[in-house]
Design a protein around this motif. Structure first.
Motif, PDB file in Angstrom:
ATOM      1  N   ARG A 269       0.802  -1.212   0.000  1.00  0.00           N
ATOM      2  CA  ARG A 269       0.000   0.000   0.000  1.00  0.00           C
ATOM      3  C   ARG A 269       0.840   1.270   0.000  1.00  0.00           C
ATOM      4  O   ARG A 269       0.434   2.290  -0.551  1.00  0.00           O
ATOM      5  CB  ARG A 269      -0.905  -0.026   1.232  1.00  0.00           C
ATOM      6  CG  ARG A 269      -1.756   1.186   1.368  1.00  0.00           C
ATOM      7  CD  ARG A 269      -2.672   1.074   2.553  1.00  0.00           C
ATOM      8  NE  ARG A 269      -3.429   2.300   2.692  1.00  0.00           N
ATOM      9  CZ  ARG A 269      -4.219   2.561   3.703  1.00  0.00           C
ATOM     10  NH1 ARG A 269      -4.364   1.679   4.665  1.00  0.00           N
ATOM     11  NH2 ARG A 269      -4.874   3.690   3.769  1.00  0.00           N
ATOM     12  N   TRP A 270       2.030   1.237   0.577  1.00  0.00           N
ATOM     13  CA  TRP A 270       2.763   2.462   0.863  1.00  0.00           C
ATOM     14  C   TRP A 270       3.958   2.742  -0.032  1.00  0.00           C
ATOM     15  O   TRP A 270       4.418   3.874  -0.117  1.00  0.00           O
ATOM     16  CB  TRP A 270       3.221   2.444   2.316  1.00  0.00           C
ATOM     17  CG  TRP A 270       2.077   2.321   3.253  1.00  0.00           C
ATOM     18  CD1 TRP A 270       1.728   1.214   3.977  1.00  0.00           C
ATOM     19  CD2 TRP A 270       1.087   3.312   3.549  1.00  0.00           C
ATOM     20  NE1 TRP A 270       0.598   1.467   4.709  1.00  0.00           N
ATOM     21  CE2 TRP A 270       0.177   2.755   4.468  1.00  0.00           C
ATOM     22  CE3 TRP A 270       0.885   4.625   3.128  1.00  0.00           C
ATOM     23  CZ2 TRP A 270      -0.899   3.452   4.972  1.00  0.00           C
ATOM     24  CZ3 TRP A 270      -0.195   5.326   3.626  1.00  0.00           C
ATOM     25  CH2 TRP A 270      -1.073   4.732   4.540  1.00  0.00           C
ATOM     26  N   LYS A 271       4.484   1.729  -0.695  1.00  0.00           N
ATOM     27  CA  LYS A 271       5.733   1.919  -1.432  1.00  0.00           C
ATOM     28  C   LYS A 271       5.615   2.981  -2.525  1.00  0.00           C
ATOM     29  O   LYS A 271       6.505   3.817  -2.677  1.00  0.00           O
ATOM     30  CB  LYS A 271       6.212   0.594  -2.030  1.00  0.00           C
ATOM     31  CG  LYS A 271       6.769  -0.351  -0.986  1.00  0.00           C
ATOM     32  CD  LYS A 271       7.265  -1.615  -1.637  1.00  0.00           C
ATOM     33  CE  LYS A 271       7.796  -2.591  -0.614  1.00  0.00           C
ATOM     34  NZ  LYS A 271       8.207  -3.856  -1.225  1.00  0.00           N
ATOM     35  N   MET A 272       4.543   2.957  -3.277  1.00  0.00           N
ATOM     36  CA  MET A 272       4.386   3.935  -4.361  1.00  0.00           C
ATOM     37  C   MET A 272       4.283   5.350  -3.799  1.00  0.00           C
ATOM     38  O   MET A 272       4.843   6.287  -4.360  1.00  0.00           O
ATOM     39  CB  MET A 272       3.154   3.610  -5.194  1.00  0.00           C
ATOM     40  CG  MET A 272       3.209   2.247  -5.822  1.00  0.00           C
ATOM     41  SD  MET A 272       4.337   2.180  -7.183  1.00  0.00           S
ATOM     42  CE  MET A 272       3.207   2.335  -8.503  1.00  0.00           C
TER      43      MET A 272
ATOM     44  N   GLN B  75       4.651   4.278  12.079  1.00  0.00           N
ATOM     45  CA  GLN B  75       6.113   4.326  12.092  1.00  0.00           C
ATOM     46  C   GLN B  75       6.701   2.961  11.755  1.00  0.00           C
ATOM     47  O   GLN B  75       7.643   2.849  10.973  1.00  0.00           O
ATOM     48  CB  GLN B  75       6.587   4.799  13.467  1.00  0.00           C
ATOM     49  CG  GLN B  75       8.058   5.101  13.514  1.00  0.00           C
ATOM     50  CD  GLN B  75       8.474   5.633  14.874  1.00  0.00           C
ATOM     51  OE1 GLN B  75       8.274   4.952  15.878  1.00  0.00           O
ATOM     52  NE2 GLN B  75       9.039   6.827  14.898  1.00  0.00           N
ATOM     53  N   LYS B  76       6.125   1.912  12.318  1.00  0.00           N
ATOM     54  CA  LYS B  76       6.603   0.558  12.070  1.00  0.00           C
ATOM     55  C   LYS B  76       6.485   0.201  10.587  1.00  0.00           C
ATOM     56  O   LYS B  76       7.413  -0.352   9.989  1.00  0.00           O
ATOM     57  CB  LYS B  76       5.802  -0.438  12.914  1.00  0.00           C
ATOM     58  CG  LYS B  76       6.189  -1.872  12.687  1.00  0.00           C
ATOM     59  CD  LYS B  76       5.313  -2.813  13.503  1.00  0.00           C
ATOM     60  CE  LYS B  76       5.633  -4.255  13.183  1.00  0.00           C
ATOM     61  NZ  LYS B  76       4.745  -5.190  13.838  1.00  0.00           N
ATOM     62  N   MET B  77       5.361   0.525   9.970  1.00  0.00           N
ATOM     63  CA  MET B  77       5.149   0.199   8.566  1.00  0.00           C
ATOM     64  C   MET B  77       6.090   1.016   7.666  1.00  0.00           C
ATOM     65  O   MET B  77       6.631   0.492   6.701  1.00  0.00           O
ATOM     66  CB  MET B  77       3.691   0.464   8.173  1.00  0.00           C
ATOM     67  CG  MET B  77       3.373   0.086   6.740  1.00  0.00           C
ATOM     68  SD  MET B  77       3.706  -1.638   6.316  1.00  0.00           S
ATOM     69  CE  MET B  77       2.498  -2.484   7.294  1.00  0.00           C
TER      70      MET B  77
ATOM     71  N   LYS C 280      12.562  -2.531   2.882  1.00  0.00           N
ATOM     72  CA  LYS C 280      12.352  -3.378   1.697  1.00  0.00           C
ATOM     73  C   LYS C 280      12.788  -2.660   0.429  1.00  0.00           C
ATOM     74  O   LYS C 280      13.433  -3.265  -0.431  1.00  0.00           O
ATOM     75  CB  LYS C 280      10.881  -3.790   1.592  1.00  0.00           C
ATOM     76  CG  LYS C 280      10.474  -4.824   2.610  1.00  0.00           C
ATOM     77  CD  LYS C 280       9.013  -5.186   2.472  1.00  0.00           C
ATOM     78  CE  LYS C 280       8.580  -6.143   3.569  1.00  0.00           C
ATOM     79  NZ  LYS C 280       7.147  -6.426   3.520  1.00  0.00           N
ATOM     80  N   LEU C 281      12.429  -1.389   0.302  1.00  0.00           N
ATOM     81  CA  LEU C 281      12.838  -0.629  -0.882  1.00  0.00           C
ATOM     82  C   LEU C 281      14.356  -0.493  -0.949  1.00  0.00           C
ATOM     83  O   LEU C 281      14.947  -0.556  -2.026  1.00  0.00           O
ATOM     84  CB  LEU C 281      12.171   0.753  -0.878  1.00  0.00           C
ATOM     85  CG  LEU C 281      10.684   0.765  -1.213  1.00  0.00           C
ATOM     86  CD1 LEU C 281      10.063   2.105  -0.859  1.00  0.00           C
ATOM     87  CD2 LEU C 281      10.461   0.430  -2.680  1.00  0.00           C
ATOM     88  N   GLU C 282      14.992  -0.337   0.202  1.00  0.00           N
ATOM     89  CA  GLU C 282      16.451  -0.260   0.235  1.00  0.00           C
ATOM     90  C   GLU C 282      17.073  -1.599  -0.148  1.00  0.00           C
ATOM     91  O   GLU C 282      18.018  -1.655  -0.940  1.00  0.00           O
ATOM     92  CB  GLU C 282      16.927   0.168   1.622  1.00  0.00           C
ATOM     93  CG  GLU C 282      18.425   0.340   1.715  1.00  0.00           C
ATOM     94  CD  GLU C 282      18.910   0.674   3.114  1.00  0.00           C
ATOM     95  OE1 GLU C 282      20.099   1.016   3.229  1.00  0.00           O
ATOM     96  OE2 GLU C 282      18.132   0.588   4.080  1.00  0.00           O
ATOM     97  N   ALA C 283      16.537  -2.683   0.389  1.00  0.00           N
ATOM     98  CA  ALA C 283      17.064  -4.018   0.076  1.00  0.00           C
ATOM     99  C   ALA C 283      16.905  -4.343  -1.416  1.00  0.00           C
ATOM    100  O   ALA C 283      17.752  -5.030  -1.994  1.00  0.00           O
ATOM    101  CB  ALA C 283      16.347  -5.076   0.919  1.00  0.00           C
TER     102      ALA C 283
END
Length: 125
Positions: free
Chosen positions: A38-41, A67-69, A76-79
């Protein structure tokens, strides 16, 4: 060459791989796995344009995310190599996030997605 972002262009047709329906579906699935959630974009849109944002700035920009999400999605985006985490060794610690060069190349695709969404026909009753 057509592009919605002058900095990022599309590959000339001669350099693009030849896709079959199966290989195209596989590669699109792999791309969607990187961007799913839901949040990456939303995070990506805030970071476009070579912007660097601190964690607290991202929290303020996206008030509905916990904050946790936010931490999970950034990790995940960094990895996946889409964003980079820049740690400034100072007191208090300062951490900024920005897109990698590869992450910036998503800009034309997401611009095209926005244009596609704008063209949605009105719903009929």
């Amino acid at each position: 060459m057509t592009s919605t972002d002058k900095k990022v262009g599309y590959l000339p047709k001669s350099m693009r791989p030849e896709y079959t329906p199966q290989t195209a579906a596989h590669d699109v699935e792999a791309a969607f796995q990187i961007l799913e959630g839901r949040w990456k974009m939303i995070i990506l849109f805030h970071l476009f344009g070579e912007r660097l944002m601190r964690f607290s700035d991202l929290e303020r920009a996206i008030p509905a995310i916990s904050q946790k999400m936010l931490i999970q999605q950034l990790r995940k985006l960094e990895a996946d190599g889409v964003i980079r985490r820049i740690v400034h060794h100072q007191v208090p610690p300062k951490v900024e996030y920005g897109l990698t060069d590869w992450g910036e190349k998503l800009c034309p695709a997401l611009d095209a997605l926005l244009l596609w969404a704008e063209q949605k026909p009105p719903e009929t009753p």
